[in-house]
Design a protein around this motif. Structure first.
Motif, mmCIF file in Angstrom:
data_model
loop_
_atom_site.group_PDB
_atom_site.id
_atom_site.type_symbol
_atom_site.label_atom_id
_atom_site.label_comp_id
_atom_site.label_asym_id
_atom_site.label_seq_id
_atom_site.Cartn_x
_atom_site.Cartn_y
_atom_site.Cartn_z
ATOM 1 N N ILE A 177 0.858 -1.182 0.000
ATOM 2 C CA ILE A 177 0.000 0.000 0.000
ATOM 3 C C ILE A 177 0.895 1.233 0.000
ATOM 4 C CG2 ILE A 177 -1.759 1.301 1.251
ATOM 5 C CD1 ILE A 177 -2.453 -1.407 2.682
ATOM 6 N N TYR A 178 0.646 2.128 -0.936
ATOM 7 C CA TYR A 178 1.381 3.388 -1.021
ATOM 8 C C TYR A 178 0.423 4.523 -0.664
ATOM 9 C CZ TYR A 178 4.428 0.456 -3.875
ATOM 10 O OH TYR A 178 5.240 -0.560 -4.332
ATOM 11 N N VAL A 179 0.847 5.401 0.231
ATOM 12 C CA VAL A 179 0.039 6.546 0.641
ATOM 13 C C VAL A 179 0.883 7.796 0.461
ATOM 14 C CG1 VAL A 179 -1.300 7.608 2.497
ATOM 15 C CG2 VAL A 179 -1.119 5.112 2.367
ATOM 16 N N ARG A 180 0.358 8.759 -0.263
ATOM 17 C CA ARG A 180 1.094 10.009 -0.464
ATOM 18 C C ARG A 180 0.961 10.875 0.787
ATOM 19 N NH1 ARG A 180 -1.039 13.939 -4.631
ATOM 20 N NH2 ARG A 180 -1.463 15.210 -2.816
ATOM 21 N N ARG A 196 1.871 9.598 9.944
ATOM 22 C CA ARG A 196 1.556 8.226 10.365
ATOM 23 C C ARG A 196 0.051 8.025 10.578
ATOM 24 N NH1 ARG A 196 6.159 5.401 11.331
ATOM 25 N NH2 ARG A 196 8.002 6.624 11.808
ATOM 26 N N GLU A 197 -0.650 9.067 10.982
ATOM 27 C CA GLU A 197 -2.105 8.951 11.152
ATOM 28 C C GLU A 197 -2.791 8.681 9.819
ATOM 29 O OE1 GLU A 197 -3.943 12.035 13.483
ATOM 30 O OE2 GLU A 197 -2.313 11.973 14.959
ATOM 31 N N ASP A 198 -2.305 9.300 8.743
ATOM 32 C CA ASP A 198 -2.863 9.031 7.411
ATOM 33 C C ASP A 198 -2.625 7.574 7.027
ATOM 34 O OD1 ASP A 198 -3.734 11.648 7.109
ATOM 35 O OD2 ASP A 198 -2.056 12.238 5.817
ATOM 36 N N LEU A 199 -1.410 7.088 7.280
ATOM 37 C CA LEU A 199 -1.103 5.700 6.944
ATOM 38 C C LEU A 199 -1.974 4.746 7.753
ATOM 39 C CD1 LEU A 199 1.394 7.246 5.770
ATOM 40 C CD2 LEU A 199 2.678 5.178 6.212
ATOM 41 N N ALA A 200 -2.128 5.014 9.041
ATOM 42 C CA ALA A 200 -2.973 4.167 9.893
ATOM 43 C C ALA A 200 -4.425 4.210 9.439
ATOM 44 C CB ALA A 200 -2.853 4.607 11.348
ATOM 45 N N SER A 201 -4.892 5.376 9.030
ATOM 46 C CA SER A 201 -6.270 5.530 8.554
ATOM 47 C C SER A 201 -6.506 4.706 7.284
ATOM 48 C CB SER A 201 -6.554 7.010 8.284
ATOM 49 O OG SER A 201 -7.774 7.174 7.622
ATOM 50 N N VAL A 202 -5.552 4.745 6.368
ATOM 51 C CA VAL A 202 -5.669 3.972 5.125
ATOM 52 C C VAL A 202 -5.654 2.477 5.439
ATOM 53 C CG1 VAL A 202 -4.456 3.364 2.986
ATOM 54 C CG2 VAL A 202 -4.794 5.766 3.596
ATOM 55 N N THR A 233 2.880 -4.642 3.145
ATOM 56 C CA THR A 233 3.762 -3.510 3.393
ATOM 57 C C THR A 233 2.957 -2.236 3.212
ATOM 58 O OG1 THR A 233 5.670 -4.748 2.600
ATOM 59 C CG2 THR A 233 5.896 -2.360 2.658
ATOM 60 N N LEU A 234 3.171 -1.270 4.091
ATOM 61 C CA LEU A 234 2.492 0.032 4.053
ATOM 62 C C LEU A 234 3.563 1.109 4.010
ATOM 63 C CD1 LEU A 234 -0.068 1.840 4.419
ATOM 64 C CD2 LEU A 234 0.227 1.512 6.892
ATOM 65 N N LEU A 235 3.519 1.947 2.969
ATOM 66 C CA LEU A 235 4.556 2.958 2.766
ATOM 67 C C LEU A 235 3.965 4.352 2.594
ATOM 68 C CD1 LEU A 235 6.569 1.052 0.025
ATOM 69 C CD2 LEU A 235 7.259 1.335 2.403
ATOM 70 N N GLY A 236 4.610 5.332 3.187
ATOM 71 C CA GLY A 236 4.334 6.732 2.880
ATOM 72 C C GLY A 236 5.304 7.166 1.795
ATOM 73 N N VAL A 237 4.781 7.814 0.765
ATOM 74 C CA VAL A 237 5.619 8.216 -0.370
ATOM 75 C C VAL A 237 5.399 9.687 -0.693
ATOM 76 C CG1 VAL A 237 5.656 5.885 -1.356
ATOM 77 C CG2 VAL A 237 3.888 7.496 -2.082
ATOM 78 N N ALA A 238 6.327 10.264 -1.432
ATOM 79 C CA ALA A 238 6.262 11.681 -1.782
ATOM 80 C C ALA A 238 5.308 11.962 -2.939
ATOM 81 C CB ALA A 238 7.661 12.198 -2.133
ATOM 82 N N GLN A 239 5.163 11.013 -3.869
ATOM 83 C CA GLN A 239 4.363 11.273 -5.068
ATOM 84 C C GLN A 239 3.874 9.963 -5.665
ATOM 85 O OE1 GLN A 239 2.318 13.462 -6.645
ATOM 86 N NE2 GLN A 239 3.998 14.912 -6.532
ATOM 87 N N LEU A 240 2.694 10.015 -6.295
ATOM 88 C CA LEU A 240 2.157 8.886 -7.048
ATOM 89 C C LEU A 240 1.868 9.352 -8.473
ATOM 90 C CD1 LEU A 240 -0.085 7.401 -4.233
ATOM 91 C CD2 LEU A 240 1.936 6.321 -5.230
ATOM 92 N N ALA A 297 -2.147 13.043 -10.950
ATOM 93 C CA ALA A 297 -2.355 14.283 -10.200
ATOM 94 C C ALA A 297 -3.521 14.071 -9.237
ATOM 95 C CB ALA A 297 -2.654 15.434 -11.156
ATOM 96 N N GLY A 298 -3.335 14.419 -7.977
ATOM 97 C CA GLY A 298 -4.389 14.263 -6.979
ATOM 98 C C GLY A 298 -4.480 12.885 -6.362
ATOM 99 N N GLN A 299 -3.657 11.953 -6.810
ATOM 100 C CA GLN A 299 -3.695 10.580 -6.290
ATOM 101 C C GLN A 299 -3.028 10.516 -4.921
ATOM 102 O OE1 GLN A 299 -1.743 7.699 -8.799
ATOM 103 N NE2 GLN A 299 -2.156 6.014 -7.398
ATOM 104 N N LEU A 300 -3.731 9.903 -3.953
ATOM 105 C CA LEU A 300 -3.221 9.778 -2.592
ATOM 106 C C LEU A 300 -2.892 8.334 -2.203
ATOM 107 C CD1 LEU A 300 -5.834 12.105 -0.831
ATOM 108 C CD2 LEU A 300 -3.530 12.726 -1.630
ATOM 109 N N VAL A 301 -3.462 7.359 -2.926
ATOM 110 C CA VAL A 301 -3.346 5.943 -2.548
ATOM 111 C C VAL A 301 -3.127 5.086 -3.783
ATOM 112 C CG1 VAL A 301 -4.532 4.002 -1.438
ATOM 113 C CG2 VAL A 301 -4.927 6.311 -0.608
#
Length: 136
Positions: free
Chosen positions: A81-84, A88-94, A112-119, A122-126
């Motif tokens: 899972i990639y989250v822009r 950590r609260e955003d990652l936990a929420s996803v 695996t759950l990752l926070g990333v800078a960009q996907l 445009a506008g993509q968060l997950v």
């Protein structure tokens, strides 16, 4: 015939919030899904400011991709899972949204759950990357 899939948490490793450290597929075919994005049938990103709406669209898309190969969430053997976000609260929420969705069995496997800078969009968060052991 359903492939034999074993999910293991070795005693030497930390407890997990539902996933397993190791997933073993004994035999069979495997499907590798492209990253599932929060893009609706019209080709546009849904819910540009909403993690929840984007997760819901990703779930819908992932279920459709799995169904196309006669598989379901229980056949998933690996998820990423990639989250822009770097929050950590955003990652936990996803994670919570995915594990409460119809796709939930997919996240009992190696995950695996990752926070990333960009996907990519445009506008993509997950984004969600899945591998499945296919039923015969």
């Amino acid at each position: 015939m359903t492939p034999e899939i074993s999910r293991i948490n070795p005693d030497q490793l930390h407890e997990t919030p539902g996933y397993h450290h190791v997933t073993v597929v004994e035999t069979g075919r495997t499907a590798y899904l492209a990253g599932q994005c929060p893009v609706g049938p019209d080709g546009s990103v849904v819910g540009e400011d909403s993690l929840d709406l984007q997760v819901d669209q990703v779930v819908e898309n992932a279920l459709a991709a799995l169904a196309a190969v006669d598989a379901g969430p229980q056949h998933v053997v690996r998820s990423v899972i990639y989250v822009r976000s770097d929050d950590r609260e955003d990652l936990a929420s996803v994670w919570s949204r995915f594990t409460a969705s119809p796709l939930a069995p997919a996240f009992t496997t190696a995950s695996t759950l990752l926070g990333v800078a960009q996907l990519g969009f445009a506008g993509q968060l997950v984004e969600l990357d899945l591998t499945a052991a296919l039923p015969a």
